[in-house]
Structure formats: C-alpha cells, structure tokens
Scaffold this motif. Structure first.
Motif, PDB file in Angstrom:
ATOM      1  N   ARG A 170       0.971  -4.004   4.739  1.00 34.62           N
ATOM      2  CA  ARG A 170       1.414  -3.663   6.145  1.00 34.62           C
ATOM      3  C   ARG A 170      -0.220  -4.133   6.990  1.00 34.62           C
ATOM      4  O   ARG A 170      -0.178  -4.802   7.842  1.00 34.62           O
ATOM      5  N   ASP A 171      -1.108  -3.599   6.025  1.00 35.12           N
ATOM      6  CA  ASP A 171      -2.340  -3.608   6.789  1.00 35.12           C
ATOM      7  C   ASP A 171      -3.425  -3.944   5.796  1.00 35.12           C
ATOM      8  O   ASP A 171      -3.405  -3.287   4.811  1.00 35.12           O
ATOM      9  N   PRO A 172      -3.906  -5.182   5.724  1.00 33.43           N
ATOM     10  CA  PRO A 172      -5.024  -5.444   4.685  1.00 33.43           C
ATOM     11  C   PRO A 172      -6.019  -4.714   4.641  1.00 33.43           C
ATOM     12  O   PRO A 172      -6.675  -4.454   3.152  1.00 33.43           O
ATOM     13  N   ALA A 173      -6.276  -3.830   5.440  1.00 33.96           N
ATOM     14  CA  ALA A 173      -7.651  -2.886   5.088  1.00 33.96           C
ATOM     15  C   ALA A 173      -6.985  -1.399   4.459  1.00 33.96           C
ATOM     16  O   ALA A 173      -7.835  -0.764   3.906  1.00 33.96           O
ATOM     17  N   ALA A 174      -5.880  -1.329   4.168  1.00 37.52           N
ATOM     18  CA  ALA A 174      -5.335  -0.105   3.592  1.00 37.52           C
ATOM     19  C   ALA A 174      -5.468  -0.216   2.088  1.00 37.52           C
ATOM     20  O   ALA A 174      -5.371  -1.214   1.574  1.00 37.52           O
ATOM     21  N   PRO A 175      -6.089   0.859   1.566  1.00 37.30           N
ATOM     22  CA  PRO A 175      -6.295   0.888   0.163  1.00 37.30           C
ATOM     23  C   PRO A 175      -4.950   0.793  -0.678  1.00 37.30           C
ATOM     24  O   PRO A 175      -3.830   1.626  -0.281  1.00 37.30           O
ATOM     25  N   ALA A 176      -5.268   0.186  -1.564  1.00 43.16           N
ATOM     26  CA  ALA A 176      -3.945   0.021  -2.758  1.00 43.16           C
ATOM     27  C   ALA A 176      -3.906   1.560  -3.503  1.00 43.16           C
ATOM     28  O   ALA A 176      -5.111   2.091  -3.660  1.00 43.16           O
ATOM     29  N   GLN A 177      -2.828   1.976  -4.013  1.00 40.05           N
ATOM     30  CA  GLN A 177      -2.591   3.272  -4.390  1.00 40.05           C
ATOM     31  C   GLN A 177      -2.861   3.206  -5.852  1.00 40.05           C
ATOM     32  O   GLN A 177      -2.136   4.170  -6.620  1.00 40.05           O
ATOM     33  N   GLY A 178      -3.367   2.161  -6.338  1.00 43.44           N
ATOM     34  CA  GLY A 178      -3.598   2.183  -7.835  1.00 43.44           C
ATOM     35  C   GLY A 178      -4.069   0.951  -8.250  1.00 43.44           C
ATOM     36  O   GLY A 178      -3.848  -0.056  -7.407  1.00 43.44           O
ATOM     37  N   GLU A 225       0.742  -1.325   0.067  1.00 39.56           N
ATOM     38  CA  GLU A 225      -0.081   0.040  -0.102  1.00 39.56           C
ATOM     39  C   GLU A 225       0.810   1.091   0.121  1.00 39.56           C
ATOM     40  O   GLU A 225       0.266   2.245  -0.180  1.00 39.56           O
ATOM     41  N   ASP A 226       2.192   1.135   0.191  1.00 39.17           N
ATOM     42  CA  ASP A 226       3.006   2.299   0.108  1.00 39.17           C
ATOM     43  C   ASP A 226       3.234   2.823  -1.366  1.00 39.17           C
ATOM     44  O   ASP A 226       3.709   3.852  -1.411  1.00 39.17           O
ATOM     45  N   PHE A 227       3.326   1.855  -2.239  1.00 34.90           N
ATOM     46  CA  PHE A 227       3.447   2.297  -3.508  1.00 34.90           C
ATOM     47  C   PHE A 227       2.378   2.991  -4.151  1.00 34.90           C
ATOM     48  O   PHE A 227       1.198   2.782  -3.875  1.00 34.90           O
TER      49      PHE A 227
END
Lengths: 349, 349, 349
Positions: B150-158, B11-13
């Motif tokens: 890191r966190d399954p709930a975090a949104p993908a950035q693309g 999710e950082d990318f």
C-alpha cells in the motif's frame, strides 16, 4: 506405446465387431440443471419431480435427448473421432426412463461397412446400446457415419449395408414411459390444453421463437456429454479447415429444436423413438435457430389408453423464421435448413 | 468504516500469521456437473459412482483440481486480491477424498515474507489448508505470490524465505486414495489398458487435442470457485491495464491440461500431490490450449501394491500443438508455453 | 388450432383475473451451482450447508433472487411475452425458505389495468404468488408492465391503478428466516465483522468490483429460469429491433448487484422484501456492471432479537465505477445507471 486416443479408421472396423465404450457416466441433478440452462426446455414432466410423481413416474426423468447425447458422446472416441460426417440415424428407441443417480455406459456393434469408391473413406453402420448400472437397456439406435481411412490401400473388413427400418413400429413405443395417470395430469401446469386427440396428420406447427447459439454454450454442452469430437472445441485447427471455424455438434440443434417445440407441442412430454435424422447443414455460433414440425402420423399404443404417439417431422433452420415451413428449395434443401428429424413423441390421450 | 473487502497488502502480512478464510462452500453434484461441462474430463473414477464404488470408493470423488480451485478461491480475498503475480506452488498434497455434500473451508499461514528491492512489492509464502466440515484435512499446499504494498515506505513484517521441497516424497502420497480393488477396475471402461507398469521415466506424451477458451467459460469456472480476483471478470478496468483484456485464472489452464491429459493418461485417475507449478505466460479468451506430459519419475507407495505414482511434468501451450513437446526457446520459455506443472498422479498397478 | 404460446395482449387481461402459470420447476443442487457459477455470490448461508445448519436452517437455503427469477420466469409466457417494458416492482415478500428439492409453481392475479392514451399499449399490474409443492407460499410481489395491444381498437377489460406500498412494513419481514443462533454465526467465515448495529442510515457503500457480462452467461441464466422473453435469446430478430442486439433480462443485473454487494454487506444474508425496483436502462453483453448501496432505513423485527433489517437502495451501473455513487444527472438518471433497487435485507444483530 501409450494409447492417446487416436480413434479408429474405417479399415479398423470389422462386421459384427462389438465395442464397449469408455467412461461410464453418472447423470446427476447437476447435469439436468445445466441442460436446462443451455436449452431452456419447459416440459413439465422433466422440470418437476412433483408433476412427474403425480402422473406415475417415481421421480422426474432425465430429458430423453440428454440421455441420447451422453450415450452418443461415449461412442465418439471409438467410432467417429476420424469421421468426415455423421450421415443419419435410424431405429432409435428409448427403452427405460433414466433418473438422476443412474450411471450410463454404451456399447456399439458394427452392423454394416461400405467402402467408398475413392477408397479414402467408408461408411460404418453402428448400432449403439446405452445401459444403466444394473444392465437395464435405456436406449438403442443406429447411426451411419463416413469415416476416413488411415491408408486408402488397406482392405475394408466387410462389405454390407444393413436394412434399416423407415420408422420404429408403434408397437415398440412406450417402454420408457410408465402408465400415466391422466386424472393427475394438469394441463394448466403443463402449458397447453392440446393432447393427442387435438393433433391431425399433416398439421404443421411453427414453433415461433428463436435461440442464438454462442461458442461457450455449445462447447459446455458437448463437453457435458464428454463428446470428444475435436472440430467442436479447437478453433486453432478449425481455422485451417473447411469452415474456418468450430462446427457445432449436430445434437445441439436437436436439443434446441426440442426446446423450441414446446410452443405447440407442450404435452409431447416424451421422445419415444427416433425414426431418422439428418444434419442437413452445419451450424455455427452466432446463428439463431428456429424450428417447425409436421405431424406425419398418429398411432395408438397396443394395450395402452393413457398415451398416444405422434410421428413428428421437426425441421430446424438457421437465421430464418419458420412461419412458411422452409424445407426444400428447388431440387435440394432450403439453404437455411440445418436439421431434418423424424421421431415419435408421446402425449396424453 | 464498513469492510468492503479491499484485501491485504504486503506490509499487512506478518510471519506466522494465520488467516481463516471466508465463505465455507458445500460442493454438490451441481458443481461437479458444471466442472464437467467446462473442462470435459473423462476419468472414470470421477465420472461414475458405479465405477468408483466398484474399485473401493464409497462414492465418486470430486475432481482433485476442483477441490484445489475451491480451496484456492477462498484464499484470494485475503491473500492475493492485491497480487501482481502468482509465482509458484510447492508441497501440495491431497489428504482425503472429497464427495458431493462435503463443505470446504480454508485457512492459510504466512510462512515467508521477502520484500522486493523496489520496496513497492514483496513476495508472500503462504501455506493453505483445506478442511471438511468435520475437520478432516483434504488438501494442503504452499504458494508464493508477489503482492503490492500500500505504502512503499511501510516496513515489511518479516524477512524469511522458507525452504520448500522440490517434490513431495512418495511416502506421503496416497492419503486421499482408498485401497483400490484392481480386480474390479475395468480397463475398457476407463478408456485405456495402460497402467503404472506401462510408463517409463523420460517418456513424453502428446495429449493431442486442443480446447479453445471463451470468456464466458473461464468466468463461470472462476466464479464457481468464488475466486474474486478482479482481473478475471472486469473488462472495463482490464481495458486500461497491462494486457488490455481479462486475464484467465491460471487454474483454468491446469484443469484444461488435466482434461486433455486423458489422452495418454486415462488411468492416472488421481492427482495425489503438486510438486511445483508455474504460470509461464498469460492465457486469454480465444486461445486454444494444448498439452503434453513427460514422466519424470515413478514411485511405488510404501505398503501398497494397488497403485503406483507417476511424477508428471505437464506443459500447456496456447495456439501451438504439442507434437514436438514445446518447452524452451533459447535461454527462455517457448513463447507458446503457458503452464509448467509438476505433480504426482496415481495409476493402477 | 394448436396453442403455440403467443402470450396475452393487453386487452386479453381483465381485472381480478387469476392465471396459473405453466411448468412447475424443481430446484436442485444443480441450479444452485449454476447460479453460483453465473454470479459468484459468496454469502455463507447460501454457500454452505454446514454454516446454514449451524445457525438454524435445516439446510442451506436457495438464494432469494434465484427463487424470484424462477417464479418470475413462469409468469413471462402469460404476462409479458408481448411486453414493451417491465416498469416496476412493489410489495415483494419472501415468505418461506426454499431448499434444493422443492418444486415451485406460480400464480398471478391482475390487480390493475390502465390503457395508455395511444391505445396501442396499456399497463398491467400483476400480483404474483410463488408456492412450493405442498402449497407453502414462498414469495409474492407486484410488478407492473407495459403490454402491447393486439388491436388498438379493442376495449381494455378494466381501468384501475392499485395503491401499492412504498415499502414493505418491517412487521412483515422475516417469514423466510428461521430463528438465527447468533452464537453459532461465525463472522470470520461469513467474510465480515459488520452486523446490523454497524450500519447507519444514510451510509453509502461502494461495492468496488465489476463483472463483465457475456451473451452466453445471461442466456444460460435466463433459460435456467425458463424465462421465454424472446429479446434475450434471438439475435436474428433483435438485429432488426430498437437496440440491434439482445437485451439482457433485468433480473440479471439484480443478481450481479447482489453478488457484488457482498463487498460491504457480507452479512446481509437474506433478502427479506422488495420495496421497489426500476430497470433504468438496458444492459447489453460486453458491459461491465458495478454497484453501490445506501442504507435508507433500519428496522428491528417485532419479537426478534436475532436479526435486524436494513432498507437498502442498491444502484447498478454499466461501464462506470461507483466510487462517486452515480445516480442522477441533472433532472434525469445518470446514463450509466441501469438498476435502481429498494429492498430489505436481514443481518445478524
């Protein structure tokens, strides 16, 4: 049909045949460093450009045995890929110093062929020449090797056993050693006060220390020389073979013995000639190598008063210390002995 | 909070993100020697400055895969420290020769992101560029890699899967190969008479020899590239993991296969492009690697009559010889296969 | 009687004695590459000549610990071949940068001698100086080492314990660091934004990653330094000894910890001084080394605003991660701790 490097078999060789070997190899400071890491030799001339220059070299020369191994390595794909055993060496001479940046190539001549009575194998006698990029000869030596036949029924292409010298004559020594400025030779930095005059014929020297060999080490060394003999690298096939494991390149024991010999021969800075050598028994990873030497003869070099030559008999063992100078046991070899090497080394006078 | 290099999670990318990677790296003769010691490749162009200069290089070039591994290594701390698996390669091109003394840096661009349905991982598509100190591009390639979140709930950035070429077009090959003087190309020194015209599409070549890998070897290699993926170095943590042991860097198998491929492809002196590649199964220390290749296609290079390109499919196996060209077993991969690589190599015409 | 390098025993040393050590050693790009392969450090200044030149070095300097190990290695045949244990270090200063091509020599002075009450051993305090070919001092440090006596009845040649500094004073730091051009220091390429001002006294940093050590690796490293301590190389004799196996050179753990410390100390590009150090427990092949550091102090350097110094306490462990900063257990050392090192490192301000 694409050439995949299956090597020659005994019946492929013919007397007088000349083979130019593949893969010219530029030796660099990287090779020298890796060789130091693998063997740990401490001879000042090969370790320090400052020391080498002070005594008369243009730069620190590459270790003689590293030159040998690289030249030898080139011959393997053509000469000994199908060998059963490397039987001996004779008439080896180092002819010019090699420096980082030099490119080595090798050429071999078949000087003898003798089929064995089984007709399954034969012995090939091979004279190999190593040269630099400018054609300067740096090394020549003869080895004989037992090679498999592809077809026992095939005729051998010759039947001749060459006469080989017992030892290189002292007048032939020193071509690879420039005039040495003894005033600049620092016997503290070199690690020992002992020079040519301090050694006596018959003297035996225990080199004391031992080095355990790891699989990774001998593989890295042998690949560094681009030696392709498969038994050194392929545990999968070795597991089915005679020893059940990888066999270490015989030259590895030579380099270990040379490095160990610093203890007692610190000023024997240059191997000038190889009189003979025998890989008495196989060496395997996990074994610890020890060595001792005997001074077989001493010789002055015609026209030179800077250096003298010791004819040395260096014996390496596995898993046996050398305080009692092991060599023979009854009629045969001491089972701990792996290497029996006869060579000339130069020392300051 | 001090940065201790914990790497990025999926999710950082973000799409279009550009990352300049750390640790510029000067390649030296030392790296080249160690690489030779680790893999033992015998290609004349990379082994001999004399040979390389004779045919038109200013000096012997650094092995293409060593360049690749160093560029790849730089990307690991930013791209794949938290990766589950390196899934594939595409569009790799070597763009300029690299020589000892050159300093390499790497930059990557995120060109695709696709979260997996579990939301625990995602696939990042990354185009990496390797450059020299003067800005000259030396290599570019795309890889895609499954990275943990890191966190399954975090949104993908693309959410984008890029179109990637099946193979690099022949018109794009050869940028890293200077004009070759065929008259000076010595087919004895290079180890084989076989040139471009001697190969046929569909031809399969068993590279015959095998190399057993030791832990020390792959660790030294992978550290040489400053690749920090922990699974290659840390037995303490690996013991608790999926395999119970250290996993060998996939690129190690590539370099072994390339070195082995000399048997049959001795004149394929330059890897010009990487069409695709897959690390089919993990490789562990103690295994012996074998390889075979098939010629998938042949191509002339526009405007050049010195060299031609073979599209090669090289397959590496562990603990299985390649005489029968193992690849598939039923619907899946032969369990011995570890590497499936598709690339263009240049040969003299 | 030929000298076979049996080393000195405690009663052989006398107070004030000066020993010039053997085997001058030219450091090359080969040594640097092999050191990278063995430890994998990623500090930009030592990895890239382009980076080093940009910030003010004439070329990339040789890693400080590689310089230390080579200087230390020279002392072993004279000082510690008959040692029981290397007890500590103090007053270490790096005095000039070393570059590939420089030749190092070492000289030691016996500055203290204290026989133990058993009369079987004694502690020798030794100040060692490392110099370049032109006489430039590159390193000095004190170590003290427990050495066996040949003969318990022999008198010690002195009875004096020198006063040693707890730490090197900040005014003495920086001699080996040229003025750094901060404008050209690229904090992306160096791997971290953290500079001198970002660290606080008392801060603890887990270096996170671990490296498993193989026998081949530590043997290659220790031979590269021409360190002849037999316990590192000789499994045959080690099998009969206290540990039953080869003991890894203490400096190997230092280099591993330094390489690991990149995670959190990426810009601590130069080790300027060694305040103290203790090899808390032996390290063996197969163990995985982890490390953590604490900032003990910070210091500006008189007359310099380019770099500042962190006094770092770096602790290395075997087979234990460092997330909880292991150090003590009850009244003694945590049994996982192998190294306790106190040094000054320079960072950009």
């Amino acid at each position: 049909m694409i050439n995949t490097g299956s090597g020659h078999f005994f019946e492929d060789f013919r007397l007088g045949q000349t083979i130019r070997h593949a893969t010219p190899r530029t030796i660099t400071a990287g090779d020298v460093a890796l060789y130091t890491g693998l063997f740990g030799a401490r001879f000042a001339v090969q370790s320090s450009s400052a020391f080498a220059k002070a005594i008369g070299y243009p730069d620190m020369p590459v270790d003689d045995w590293l030159v040998f191994h690289i030249v030898f390595g080139k011959t393997v794909p053509d000469i000994s890929l199908n060998a059963v055993a490397n039987l001996g060496y004779a008439g080896g001479q180092f002819l010019a110093p090699v420096y980082a940046g030099d490119t080595l190539t090798a050429t071999s001549e078949i000087i003898g062929l003798k089929e064995n009575s089984s007709r399954k194998t034969g012995v090939a006698y091979v004279r190999t020449h190593g040269c630099k990029q400018d054609g300067t000869a740096v090394l020549e030596y003869v080895r004989w090797v037992m090679v498999n036949k592809r077809d026992p029924a095939a005729p051998a292409q010759g039947d001749h056993v060459p006469r080989l010298p017992d030892a290189v004559e002292p007048r032939l020594l020193g071509a690879a050693c420039p005039p040495i400025n003894l005033k600049a030779y620092d016997f503290i930095l070199s690690g020992s006060p002992d020079r040519y005059g301090d050694y006596a014929v018959g003297q035996k020297i225990d080199h004391v220390a031992g080095i355990t060999v790891e699989e990774a080490e001998h593989q890295i060394a042998t690949r560094l020389y681009q030696n392709t003999a498969r038994i050194h690298f392929d545990q999968f096939n070795a597991a089915q073979g005679r020893f059940g494991r990888r066999l270490i390149y015989g030259g590895h024991a030579i380099s270990l013995a040379r490095a160990l010999s610093f203890n007692g021969l610190a000023n024997a800075f240059h191997v000038a000639a190889i009189n003979g050598g025998r890989h008495v028994a196989p060496l395997f990873a996990g074994c610890t190598v020890f060595a001792w030497s005997e001074v077989l003869a001493k010789a002055e070099l015609p026209g030179r008063d800077d250096v003298g030559a010791l004819r040395l008999h260096t014996v390496a063992t596995k898993d046996q210390i050398c305080a009692s100078f092991p060599l023979k046991a009854g009629d045969g070899d001491d089972p701990a002995v792996i290497l029996d090497l006869d060579y000339w080394a130069l020392l300051p006078r």
